[in-house]
Every structure is written in structure tokens, then in C-alpha cells.
Design a protein around this motif. Structure first.
Motif, PDB file in Angstrom:
ATOM      1  N   TRP A  42       0.796  -1.233   0.000  1.00 29.37           N
ATOM      2  CA  TRP A  42       0.000   0.000   0.000  1.00 29.37           C
ATOM      3  C   TRP A  42       0.825   1.277   0.000  1.00 29.37           C
ATOM      4  CZ3 TRP A  42       0.816   3.172   4.142  1.00 29.37           C
ATOM      5  CH2 TRP A  42       1.287   2.596   5.321  1.00 29.37           C
ATOM      6  N   ILE A  47       2.852  10.093   0.043  1.00 33.06           N
ATOM      7  CA  ILE A  47       1.817   9.966   1.073  1.00 33.06           C
ATOM      8  C   ILE A  47       2.454  10.175   2.433  1.00 33.06           C
ATOM      9  CG2 ILE A  47       0.296   8.453  -0.262  1.00 33.06           C
ATOM     10  CD1 ILE A  47       1.266   6.140   1.614  1.00 33.06           C
ATOM     11  N   VAL A  49       2.928   9.250   6.315  1.00 39.44           N
ATOM     12  CA  VAL A  49       2.842   8.078   7.178  1.00 39.44           C
ATOM     13  C   VAL A  49       3.280   8.448   8.592  1.00 39.44           C
ATOM     14  CG1 VAL A  49       3.167   6.352   5.350  1.00 39.44           C
ATOM     15  CG2 VAL A  49       5.166   7.300   6.505  1.00 39.44           C
ATOM     16  N   ASP A  97       2.219   3.482   9.568  1.00 41.90           N
ATOM     17  CA  ASP A  97       0.777   3.417   9.376  1.00 41.90           C
ATOM     18  C   ASP A  97       0.370   4.673   8.609  1.00 41.90           C
ATOM     19  OD1 ASP A  97      -1.785   2.473   9.561  1.00 41.90           O
ATOM     20  OD2 ASP A  97      -1.954   2.666  11.731  1.00 41.90           O
ATOM     21  N   THR A  98      -0.822   4.664   8.028  1.00 43.91           N
ATOM     22  CA  THR A  98      -1.278   5.836   7.282  1.00 43.91           C
ATOM     23  C   THR A  98      -1.544   6.994   8.233  1.00 43.91           C
ATOM     24  OG1 THR A  98      -3.580   5.110   7.408  1.00 43.91           O
ATOM     25  CG2 THR A  98      -2.341   4.462   5.455  1.00 43.91           C
ATOM     26  N   VAL A 110      -5.065   4.194  -0.813  1.00 51.79           N
ATOM     27  CA  VAL A 110      -3.920   3.295  -0.951  1.00 51.79           C
ATOM     28  C   VAL A 110      -4.316   1.825  -1.009  1.00 51.79           C
ATOM     29  CG1 VAL A 110      -2.271   4.913   0.078  1.00 51.79           C
ATOM     30  CG2 VAL A 110      -3.491   3.304   1.552  1.00 51.79           C
ATOM     31  N   ASP A 148      -7.355   2.896   7.286  1.00 54.16           N
ATOM     32  CA  ASP A 148      -6.199   2.218   6.710  1.00 54.16           C
ATOM     33  C   ASP A 148      -6.170   2.289   5.186  1.00 54.16           C
ATOM     34  OD1 ASP A 148      -5.230   1.489   9.179  1.00 54.16           O
ATOM     35  OD2 ASP A 148      -6.237  -0.458   9.174  1.00 54.16           O
ATOM     36  N   ALA A 151      -4.539   7.854   2.969  1.00 52.22           N
ATOM     37  CA  ALA A 151      -3.432   8.547   3.610  1.00 52.22           C
ATOM     38  C   ALA A 151      -3.366   9.965   3.074  1.00 52.22           C
ATOM     39  CB  ALA A 151      -2.108   7.832   3.342  1.00 52.22           C
TER      40      ALA A 151
END
Length: 155
Positions: A42, A47, A49, A97-98, A110, A148, A151
């Protein structure tokens, strides 16, 4: 939609890491243990995170945000950390993690059927666990995603 077990997203790579203890909790002398690293599924460039691993960089970036700078291989990527602007290399998916923006911010999907599409976060509802309501740039209808699945997008 669930992916079949033989899908390429479930492929793994064996990585040797130094282990300080053997299986009985005693110190070992240079034995190597094998850890499985999953393919990147993903994570995409641009993005935001959040680091969720205390072992990455000795815990220095635990719970801190960064932007994915580059996906360097099928297993690893590089993150540009917010604040000190340091590039952290050899990051794997389970370390992050997002991260979501506030309502009105830009997001990228994602995971799921709209994977790779960019849009605007209309609402995030963490109390009701409803998830994120997203207006995709090329869609008329709103998309409801889990946290999840989206993002923050940093062009």
C-alpha cells in the motif's frame, strides 16, 4: 475483496538479522535468525505516514510523521521525516501506518478498488469508527473508506 493466498502481495523475502538471544532466552554468539519481510502493498510516494515502530532508528521517530520519498524496492522505501527533514532508508510497511489530514485536506486511496486515486477528505469520524468520507477528484459520488485505506497526499 479478499486476495487469494498465492497473490504476489503475500510474497515474502527472507532477511537475516543478528539475534542477541537464542530460543531459550540465553545470549547467543553471532547466530542469525530469519525474519520474513512482506512486499510493499500500500505504500506509495507522496503519502504521509506515521512511524509506529519503536525499533526504527532506535525509537527516535516513534509516533512522528514523514512523507514517503521513494519506494526503493519491492520490500523497502525511504521516508522524509517532518521536522528535521532527515531521510530514513530501508523502512518496511510494518514500521509505519497511514496518517490522515484534517477535513478538507488532500488524500490518496492506498487500498481497495479506488487505489491510487486522489481526492479531498470530507469527514473523518473516529468516534463512530465510520472511517473517512472522501470526494475523489474524478468521481461524483462520495467514497467511504476505512482509515487504513487512505493517507494524506503530499504532492
Amino acid at each position: 475483496d479478499a486476495l487469494p493466498k498465492n497473490h504476489q502481495a503475500f510474497a515474502t523475502k527472507q532477511v537475516k538479522t543478528a539475534s542477541s538471544k537464542d530460543g531459550r532466552g540465553k545470549e547467543s554468539s553471532g547466530k542469525k535468525s530469519k525474519k520474513k519481510v512482506r512486499k510493499v502493498t500500500w505504500v506509495r510516494p507522496n503519502i504521509r505516514v506515521r512511524v509506529v515502530s519503536k525499533s526504527l532508528e532506535g525509537g527516535r521517530y516513534y509516533n512522528k510523521k514523514g512523507t514517503v520519498y521513494d519506494v526503493t524496492s519491492m520490500y523497502e522505501f525511504t521516508v522524509l521525516m517532518k521536522g528535521d527533514q532527515k531521510l530514513v532508508e530501508h523502512v518496511i510497511e510494518r514500521n509505519v501506518d497511514t496518517a490522515l489530514p484534517k477535513a478538507g485536506g488532500r488524500v490518496m486511496v492506498v487500498l481497495g478498488e479506488h487505489k491510487g486515486k486522489v481526492g479531498t477528505l470530507i469527514e473523518r469520524n473516529s468516534k463512530a469508527k465510520k472511517g473517512a468520507v472522501v470526494q475523489l477528484d474524478d468521481e461524483v459520488e462520495l467514497c467511504i473508506c476505512s482509515f487504513d485505506q487512505v493517507a494524506e497526499y503530499v504532492p
